[in-house]
Motif scaffolding. Sequence first.
Motif, PDB file in Angstrom:
ATOM      1  N   LEU A   1       0.843  -1.199   0.000  1.00 44.18           N
ATOM      2  CA  LEU A   1       0.000   0.000   0.000  1.00 44.18           C
ATOM      3  C   LEU A   1       0.878   1.248   0.000  1.00 44.18           C
ATOM      4  O   LEU A   1       0.583   2.233  -0.689  1.00 44.18           O
ATOM      5  CB  LEU A   1      -0.924  -0.002   1.218  1.00 44.18           C
ATOM      6  N   ASP A   2       1.971   1.212   0.740  1.00 46.30           N
ATOM      7  CA  ASP A   2       2.903   2.347   0.745  1.00 46.30           C
ATOM      8  C   ASP A   2       3.508   2.565  -0.640  1.00 46.30           C
ATOM      9  O   ASP A   2       3.667   3.705  -1.097  1.00 46.30           O
ATOM     10  CB  ASP A   2       4.024   2.107   1.755  1.00 46.30           C
ATOM     11  N   VAL A   3       3.840   1.466  -1.321  1.00 45.05           N
ATOM     12  CA  VAL A   3       4.397   1.569  -2.672  1.00 45.05           C
ATOM     13  C   VAL A   3       3.365   2.193  -3.607  1.00 45.05           C
ATOM     14  O   VAL A   3       3.689   3.064  -4.426  1.00 45.05           O
ATOM     15  CB  VAL A   3       4.824   0.188  -3.197  1.00 45.05           C
ATOM     16  N   PHE A   4       2.128   1.733  -3.477  1.00 40.79           N
ATOM     17  CA  PHE A   4       1.049   2.278  -4.307  1.00 40.79           C
ATOM     18  C   PHE A   4       0.947   3.794  -4.131  1.00 40.79           C
ATOM     19  O   PHE A   4       0.888   4.562  -5.091  1.00 40.79           O
ATOM     20  CB  PHE A   4      -0.261   1.597  -3.932  1.00 40.79           C
ATOM     21  N   ARG A   5       0.912   4.223  -2.890  1.00 36.58           N
ATOM     22  CA  ARG A   5       0.784   5.655  -2.612  1.00 36.58           C
ATOM     23  C   ARG A   5       1.975   6.441  -3.165  1.00 36.58           C
ATOM     24  O   ARG A   5       1.805   7.501  -3.775  1.00 36.58           O
ATOM     25  CB  ARG A   5       0.669   5.870  -1.097  1.00 36.58           C
ATOM     26  N   ALA A   6       3.173   5.912  -2.940  1.00 37.04           N
ATOM     27  CA  ALA A   6       4.369   6.615  -3.413  1.00 37.04           C
ATOM     28  C   ALA A   6       4.402   6.674  -4.934  1.00 37.04           C
ATOM     29  O   ALA A   6       4.804   7.683  -5.525  1.00 37.04           O
ATOM     30  CB  ALA A   6       5.624   5.910  -2.891  1.00 37.04           C
ATOM     31  N   ALA A   7       3.965   5.585  -5.585  1.00 36.89           N
ATOM     32  CA  ALA A   7       3.979   5.532  -7.039  1.00 36.89           C
ATOM     33  C   ALA A   7       2.997   6.518  -7.649  1.00 36.89           C
ATOM     34  O   ALA A   7       3.308   7.211  -8.621  1.00 36.89           O
ATOM     35  CB  ALA A   7       3.659   4.121  -7.512  1.00 36.89           C
ATOM     36  N   VAL A   8       1.805   6.575  -7.073  1.00 36.59           N
ATOM     37  CA  VAL A   8       0.784   7.463  -7.632  1.00 36.59           C
ATOM     38  C   VAL A   8       1.096   8.928  -7.335  1.00 36.59           C
ATOM     39  O   VAL A   8       1.057   9.780  -8.218  1.00 36.59           O
ATOM     40  CB  VAL A   8      -0.613   7.095  -7.080  1.00 36.59           C
ATOM     41  N   THR A   9       1.417   9.226  -6.081  1.00 41.43           N
ATOM     42  CA  THR A   9       1.668  10.623  -5.710  1.00 41.43           C
ATOM     43  C   THR A   9       3.041  11.120  -6.147  1.00 41.43           C
ATOM     44  O   THR A   9       3.242  12.324  -6.293  1.00 41.43           O
ATOM     45  CB  THR A   9       1.536  10.802  -4.187  1.00 41.43           C
ATOM     46  N   GLY A  10       3.978  10.181  -6.354  1.00 44.47           N
ATOM     47  CA  GLY A  10       5.319  10.600  -6.726  1.00 44.47           C
ATOM     48  C   GLY A  10       5.644  10.479  -8.194  1.00 44.47           C
ATOM     49  O   GLY A  10       6.332  11.312  -8.763  1.00 44.47           O
ATOM     50  N   THR A  11       5.119   9.412  -8.851  1.00 45.97           N
ATOM     51  CA  THR A  11       5.444   9.178 -10.259  1.00 45.97           C
ATOM     52  C   THR A  11       4.305   9.609 -11.183  1.00 45.97           C
ATOM     53  O   THR A  11       4.503  10.372 -12.122  1.00 45.97           O
ATOM     54  CB  THR A  11       5.768   7.700 -10.501  1.00 45.97           C
ATOM     55  N   ALA A  12       3.110   9.101 -10.902  1.00 44.06           N
ATOM     56  CA  ALA A  12       1.970   9.421 -11.769  1.00 44.06           C
ATOM     57  C   ALA A  12       1.602  10.894 -11.696  1.00 44.06           C
ATOM     58  O   ALA A  12       0.964  11.425 -12.618  1.00 44.06           O
ATOM     59  CB  ALA A  12       0.767   8.558 -11.387  1.00 44.06           C
TER      60      ALA A  12
END
Length: 351
Positions: free
Chosen positions: A124-135
């Motif tokens: 879940l942390d990876v998901f959040r970081a990926a969306v808020t940081g990469t996407a």
Amino acid sequence: MILHLTLPEDWGAARAAGVYTASTRGAGIAEVGFLHASEDERQAGAMAAAFYADRPDAFLVALDEDALAAAGLEVRRELGNPADPQSELFPHVYGGPIPVALMRPLRPSLTLRPYAPDDAAATLDVFRAAVTGTAAAHYTPEQIRAWCPADVDADAWAARRAAAWTVVAVDGAGRVLGFADLTADGVLDMLFVHPEAGGRAASRLLVGAVLAEARRRGLPRVDVRASRSARPVLEALGFTVDGEDPGNTVRGVVVPNTRMHADLAGSAGSPAPPGRVHLGSPPMDIPDLRCRFPDAPATPSTPPPTAPTGAHSPRARTPTRSRGRCSVTPPPSASGRRPWGAPTWPRRPPG
């Protein structure tokens, strides 16, 4: 080469703007007057322990001093504590915001292993970081909030992870930095990679494991809904575009994605093109899969396309699809659709 500690939200904002404006945690270059940096991993590690202990998602970016000088920026070695003449010297970069093209994320070695129930919070942390940081470089703040709300139901997330075949990518310290899954109906539903490990190598490793599992099941194809950031990654990995969905809606917000698929039928025996996943490869021994990220050029002309780990494009609830990189699948909308790369959620939004 000097190093700088950054956070996913600062890096995502920089990728979107083209320039990096943060100086250190909670302060900008305009306020401080320079970019805080470290001479080596020892200094960076000390700074991480002192100021980022509660942010395990912080990661390092490297800056080449010659490239900085060529861009009109100056590196000065100055006291870490101006009031103590005996304190250690740290590199500080003067001259204004730093062009993102001069900053290179440092990427760790990754190993794949099967998902375990204890990985729910980390994924879940990876998901959040990926969306808020990469996407975030490809979608508006409103779209990002709809895709990755602050109130994601952790129990619902854990249930979805347990319901699908999932593989995780971990670094040498055992930290989960990426994950991907495959649903019973042959959909790459989530493909998310933490910005710290973002890159096509991580996506290729995860997607390769998913395609191998799909082939083991005898599936003729793997479908995915790809976000804007994941699409170029998946295309490079051999996926074909089936069509655009510019009206895909998540929680009342339009979050466009692209329908894609990988054809597995008749691919056995065909050689894998350079830089592509061999779609006909036999099942892989996941515990033995390892990937060492090659060093990227110190001064790339443009930042490489990124996609959050897992399928990370907002997408519809039709055949779920995933993307490369840090991609996540946003919760389904009222129409049953969700952004590419978002987690597979119950038909109603989590929470």
